[in-house]
Design an enzyme around this catalytic site. Structure first.
Site, short mmCIF file in Angstrom:
data_model
loop_
_atom_site.label_atom_id
_atom_site.label_comp_id
_atom_site.label_asym_id
_atom_site.label_seq_id
_atom_site.Cartn_x
_atom_site.Cartn_y
_atom_site.Cartn_z
N LYS A 215 0.83 -1.20 0.00
CA LYS A 215 0.00 0.00 0.00
C LYS A 215 0.87 1.26 0.00
O LYS A 215 0.63 2.22 -0.74
CB LYS A 215 -0.92 -0.02 1.23
CG LYS A 215 -1.60 1.28 1.55
CD LYS A 215 -2.63 1.67 0.51
CE LYS A 215 -3.06 3.11 0.67
NZ LYS A 215 -4.00 3.54 -0.34
N CYS A 269 -3.57 10.76 1.71
CA CYS A 269 -2.73 9.57 1.51
C CYS A 269 -1.37 9.88 0.89
O CYS A 269 -0.34 9.63 1.51
CB CYS A 269 -3.48 8.57 0.63
SG CYS A 269 -5.02 8.01 1.36
#
Ligand SMILES: NC(=O)c1ccc[n+]([C@@H]2O[C@H](COP(=O)([O-])OP(=O)(O)OC[C@H]3O[C@@H](n4cnc5c(N)ncnc54)[C@H](O)[C@@H]3O)[C@@H](O)[C@H]2O)c1
Length: 419
Positions: A215, A269
């Site tokens: 991720k 993010c």
């Protein structure tokens, strides 16, 4: 046959990730309890409402609540599975702030029973899922943990990172491939049984640290590529070459695909996650760190360019279009547009700065209290402005007719008004 989860599921955190996940599972006939520490969010979800804008989410939430499949509470109940979808911001020194994850793990520990599944969805540095296991273990020495060895465990703990795109969450949450990393293969298998309920993409089983790292690497990849585009833009500006034209031409090479430059990299993010890699291996992650620094510098550069353009006028009016971190969403977290506007307003205290954004109805806290700054409709801001700065390519801005921009200094940081 692959197992599919049955039972009651609790999701901790009803934000951009937790609420869509709750709904995706509830609409597959599972009883889902959404848990949030913010009573206003719990009240809104209990009424079947969504406290933020995300296409197709509102109708799905009101339907799931009306059917009685989705409920919301501040108090974590007992359940068969727990998903953690709480924030993982960074601290001042850019180390990961895992305090929300720790609090969630400790709440879960108090409710955990033999056979339960715990999934960490929050984006986390390598080793966090193991840490969750240790936090739980410290409070529940009566339970055998997956880290305890080969003799089986009483509970299953895994990491399943989320990679949806805001604005397309309800589509991507179903269609994206899912990485499910267990502390043991059995943990991965158990966690996958939850995602089999609704995921149409492939479910890829792995270990927890690989899932955590995958991720982070995805977002660092995006960040490095954006830094490359932003650096090309900077170089071209210095050399008086049109960066957009250069990128357009270079992208005609069959193996080149340069991204668009912009006023910086925002959101929850991409500007955050690469730091988790830098924190984990500071000596090795040199390119990733530099990319972050290049992108962090970008709002300063854009604001500097606007200030320079303003010197051409005796008392200029500036219109800044867009405040959110990306187009067509209402999310202003870590938005470079806010930083640009703030820097302009700070550098030019005598200059009137108008800000327009169809998704923002009140100035974010970072910008409130500045006398020379106000929110205004896009058309009227453009009408009055001498300098028009496009910071976010919201669809309504793209259609601002070129005739409206005639005679003004236009700084299109997104390339949205190029012919
Ligand atoms: N937003 C995205 O597009 C996105 C995409 C991929 C991954 N992620 C990751 O997903 C995680 C969640 O992000 P988000 O955007 O949904 O955050 P968010 O801020 O929208 O929502 C998080 C929610 O968790 C709640 N919360 C905090 N502590 C809690 C606790 N102990 N118990 C219950 N609720 C608690 C907060 O009140 C908040 O409503 C983060 O790790 C983020 O990096 C986000």
């Amino acid at each position: 046959m692959s197992e599919v989860f049955k039972g009651r599921l609790a999701i901790l955190g009803l934000g951009y990730i937790g609420l869509p996940t709750a709904v995706a599972i509830a609409t597959r006939g599972v009883d889902v309890v959404g848990v949030d520490i913010n009573p206003a969010i719990v009240a809104a979800v209990s009424r079947g409402e969504v406290p933020f804008t995300e296409p197709d989410l509102a109708v799905a939430v009101s339907g799931a609540v009306a059917m009685g499949r989705l409920t919301a509470t501040c108090e974590l109940p007992e359940a068969d599975a727990f998903i953690i979808a709480v924030p993982t911001p960074f601290n001042e020194d850019r180390s990961a702030n895992l305090s929300y994850v720790k609090a969630a793990a400790e709440q879960i520990a108090s409710r955990l029973k033999v056979g339960n599944i715990v999934v960490l969805e929050s984006t986390s540095p390598p080793g966090t899922t193991e840490q969750v296991c240790r936090w739980i273990s410290a409070l529940r020495p009566d339970l055998r943990m997956p880290l305890d060895g080969e003799n089986g465990a009483d509970v299953y703990i895994a990491h399943c990172p989320e990679r949806v795109l805001p604005g397309r969450i309800m589509i991507e949450i179903v269609t994206n491939d899912r990485v499910v990393g267990g502390l043991t293969p059995k943990c991965a298998e158990k966690a996958a049984s939850i995602y089999r309920l609704f995921a149409q993409g492939e479910i890829l089983l792995t270990d927890a640290a690989s899932a955590e790292m995958a991720k982070l690497v995805e977002n660092a990849y995006r960040d490095v590529n954006l830094a490359f585009a932003n650096e090309i833009s900077l170089v071209c500006e210095t050399l008086h070459i049109d960066a957009w034209e250069v990128i357009r031409l270079a992208n005609r090479h069959p193996r080149v695909n340069i991204l668009n430059p912009g006023p910086g990299v925002g959101g929850h993010c991409i500007p955050v996650d690469p730091w988790f890699i830098v924190g984990a291996a500071p000596e090795q992650a040199r390119l990733i760190r530099t990319a972050r620094e290049v992108n962090d510098q970008r709002p300063h550069h854009v604001a500097g360019q606007v200030v320079e353009k303003a010197q051409r006028f005796r008392s200029p009016k500036i219109a800044c279009l867009g405040l959110t971190f990306k187009a067509n969403v209402d999310d202003v977290r870590e938005s470079p547009a806010i930083e640009v506007v703030d820097l302009i307003a700070k550098s030019l205290p005598e200059v009137e700065v108008m800000v327009a954004d169809p998704y923002v109805d009140k100035l974010p806290k970072e910008l409130s209290g500045r006398d020379n700054l106000r929110l205004e409709g896009a058309h009227s801001a453009v009408e009055k402005a001498d300098i028009v700065v496009l910071l976010v390519e919201h669809d309504p801005f793209k259609t601002i007719r070129h005739t409206r921009l005639g005679g003004k200094v236009v700084y299109d940081t997104r390339g949205a008004w190029r012919q």
